[in-house]
Design an enzyme around this catalytic site. Structure first.
Site, PDB file in Angstrom:
ATOM      1  CD  GLU A  66      -2.708  -5.157  -1.768  1.00 18.18           C
ATOM      2  OE1 GLU A  66      -3.305  -6.075  -2.752  1.00 18.18           O
ATOM      3  OE2 GLU A  66      -3.591  -4.238  -1.558  1.00 18.18           O
ATOM      4  CD  GLU A  91      -2.382  -1.959   6.488  1.00 22.88           C
ATOM      5  OE1 GLU A  91      -2.412  -1.575   5.638  1.00 22.88           O
ATOM      6  OE2 GLU A  91      -2.161  -1.122   7.729  1.00 22.88           O
ATOM      7  CG  ASP A 118       7.180  -1.422   8.659  1.00 28.95           C
ATOM      8  OD1 ASP A 118       7.559  -1.503   7.433  1.00 28.95           O
ATOM      9  OD2 ASP A 118       7.517  -0.244   9.289  1.00 28.95           O
ATOM     10  CG  ASP A 140      -0.214   5.781   4.906  1.00 30.17           C
ATOM     11  OD1 ASP A 140      -1.220   5.592   4.895  1.00 30.17           O
ATOM     12  OD2 ASP A 140       0.462   5.066   5.952  1.00 30.17           O
ATOM     13  CE  LYS A 144       1.292  19.290   8.560  1.00 27.45           C
ATOM     14  NZ  LYS A 144       1.092  18.687   9.981  1.00 27.45           N
ATOM     15  CB  THR A 209      -8.543   0.018  -2.627  1.00 21.40           C
ATOM     16  OG1 THR A 209      -8.157   1.483  -2.774  1.00 21.40           O
ATOM     17  CG2 THR A 209      -7.587  -0.682  -3.412  1.00 21.40           C
ATOM     18  NE  ARG A 210     -11.833   0.450   4.338  1.00 20.84           N
ATOM     19  CZ  ARG A 210     -13.174   0.519   5.153  1.00 20.84           C
ATOM     20  NH1 ARG A 210     -14.122  -0.122   5.059  1.00 20.84           N
ATOM     21  NH2 ARG A 210     -12.630   1.518   6.084  1.00 20.84           N
ATOM     22  CE1 TYR A 211      -6.261   7.365   1.724  1.00 19.42           C
ATOM     23  CE2 TYR A 211      -5.774   7.605  -0.626  1.00 19.42           C
ATOM     24  CZ  TYR A 211      -5.868   8.117   0.713  1.00 19.42           C
ATOM     25  OH  TYR A 211      -5.144   9.426   0.875  1.00 19.42           O
ATOM     26  CD  GLU A 212      -9.257   3.657  -7.627  1.00 19.44           C
ATOM     27  OE1 GLU A 212      -8.281   3.782  -8.058  1.00 19.44           O
ATOM     28  OE2 GLU A 212     -10.130   2.870  -7.775  1.00 19.44           O
TER      29      GLU A 212
HETATM   30  C1  LIG Z   1      -3.751   5.030   2.571  1.00 21.84           C
HETATM   31  S1  LIG Z   1      -3.882   3.529   3.212  1.00 21.84           S
HETATM   32  C2  LIG Z   1      -4.611   2.488   1.668  1.00 21.84           C
HETATM   33  C3  LIG Z   1      -4.941   1.412   2.166  1.00 21.84           C
HETATM   34  C4  LIG Z   1      -5.231   0.334   0.932  1.00 21.84           C
HETATM   35  N1  LIG Z   1      -4.244  -0.068   0.218  1.00 21.84           N
HETATM   36  C5  LIG Z   1      -6.403   1.103   0.132  1.00 21.84           C
HETATM   37  O1  LIG Z   1      -6.031   1.499  -1.051  1.00 21.84           O
HETATM   38  O2  LIG Z   1      -7.396   1.116   0.408  1.00 21.84           O
HETATM   39  C6  LIG Z   1      -2.083   2.919   3.466  1.00 21.84           C
HETATM   40  C7  LIG Z   1      -1.841   1.931   4.308  1.00 21.84           C
HETATM   41  O3  LIG Z   1      -0.454   1.303   3.991  1.00 21.84           O
HETATM   42  C8  LIG Z   1      -0.089   0.769   5.411  1.00 21.84           C
HETATM   43  N2  LIG Z   1       1.322   1.048   5.283  1.00 21.84           N
HETATM   44  C9  LIG Z   1       2.025   2.256   5.653  1.00 21.84           C
HETATM   45  N3  LIG Z   1       3.282   2.017   5.677  1.00 21.84           N
HETATM   46  C10 LIG Z   1       3.396   0.517   5.617  1.00 21.84           C
HETATM   47  C11 LIG Z   1       4.660  -0.302   5.791  1.00 21.84           C
HETATM   48  N4  LIG Z   1       5.597  -0.020   5.844  1.00 21.84           N
HETATM   49  N5  LIG Z   1       4.338  -1.547   5.304  1.00 21.84           N
HETATM   50  C12 LIG Z   1       3.251  -2.038   5.500  1.00 21.84           C
HETATM   51  N6  LIG Z   1       2.039  -1.366   5.466  1.00 21.84           N
HETATM   52  C13 LIG Z   1       2.070   0.194   5.514  1.00 21.84           C
HETATM   53  C14 LIG Z   1      -0.976   1.794   6.416  1.00 21.84           C
HETATM   54  O4  LIG Z   1      -1.158   1.092   7.789  1.00 21.84           O
HETATM   55  C15 LIG Z   1      -2.211   1.796   5.662  1.00 21.84           C
HETATM   56  O5  LIG Z   1      -3.456   1.069   5.899  1.00 21.84           O
END
Ligand SMILES: C[S@@+](CC[C@H](N)C(=O)[O-])C[C@H]1O[C@@H](n2cnc3c(N)ncnc32)[C@H](O)[C@@H]1O
Length: 230
Positions: A66, A91, A118, A140, A144, A209-212
């Site tokens: 994930e 994460e 990452d 994310d 833009k 999820t939280r973001y959803e």
């Molecule tokens: C908008 S949040 C969504 C989090 C979660 N999946 C949810 O649905 O609530 C996107 C997450 O992806 C992580 N992220 C962004 N680029 C990443 C990468 N290259 N590798 C791992 N995580 C990454 C960010 O730190 C962030 O916590």
């Protein structure tokens, strides 16, 4: 394959947020070490030697991935539902990692591994065809136009993902951003995946999820896409 000459990459998201609670600091100090796969970072593994995912979970089970698990609710849910599988979550946002560790304690799941960084660093050192399923939940959005190349659905991320996924393996993407759907439909097939389905209905084993939840409160519509590695 991986190369020790790969440039160091920028990570554009947040690494730290609000001050961690005392309990979260305890989880990070006490639990993360044992849950973290070794030889992922450039410091630990400068030659980028491939790791053995079976060694992470102690046997040759299927391994899922994930990317960007946020607060970890979906990751823990999937681990609890699929005890015979091992799941690696990535994460870089340390507050999210701390939230996940609290949930792992509460749920008592033992089939998770946590890379607090990452996903690209992990993919660099995973062997070819080693991942049986991958989840990208609410990546994310980078709204833009000049930032679209930072999105996960770009060749920089998708080609390594395709390399590490097994033929036939499922790749799921959830997003609430219409332009992200557009870019996903364009880029993911180019990287070696076939579209299997898409729409407003989530997977039967989905956990919101939280973001959803935030997207729904703000009136945005979730979209779910399923791909299969060729
Ligand atoms: C908008 S949040 C969504 C989090 C979660 N999946 C949810 O649905 O609530 C996107 C997450 O992806 C992580 N992220 C962004 N680029 C990443 C990468 N290259 N590798 C791992 N995580 C990454 C960010 O730190 C962030 O916590």
């Amino acid at each position: 394959m991986t190369s020790p000459d790969q440039p160091r990459r920028n990570f554009y998201g947040r690494i730290r947020g609000k001050t961690l609670r005392a309990s979260q600091k305890t989880y990070l100090n006490e639990d993360l070490g044992a849950l973290q796969p070794s030889d992922i970072t450039r410091e630990e593994n400068p030659d980028r030697r491939p790791i053995d995912p079976a060694a992470i979970f102690g046997d040759a089970r299927d391994v899922w991935l994930e990317v960007g698990f946020g607060g970890g609710e979906h990751l823990v849910h999937m681990a609890a539902r699929n005890p015979d599988v091992g799941i690696i979550g990535c994460e870089p946002f340390i507050n999210g990692v701390a939230m996940l560790l609290g949930k792992i304690r509460d749920a008592g799941v033992t089939n998770l591994s946590v890379h607090p960084g990452d996903a690209r660093d992990l993919m660099d050192v995973l062997p070819d065809a080693s991942i049986a399923k991958a989840f990208l939940n609410y990546p994310d959005p980078w709204p833009k136009k000049r930032h679209h190349r930072r999105r996960f659905v770009t060749p920089e991320h998708l080609l390594p993902l395709a390399r590490v996924m097994k033929p036939g393996a499922e790749f799921r993407v959830a997003t609430d951003i219409r332009d992200y759907v557009r870019q996903t439909l364009k880029e993911v097939p180019k990287a070696g995946f076939d579209l299997v389905g898409q729409g407003a209905e989530p997977w039967e084993d989905w956990l919101s999820t939280r973001y959803e939840q935030k997207a729904l409160r703000e009136g945005r519509e979730p979209h779910y896409l399923t791909f299969r590695r060729r």
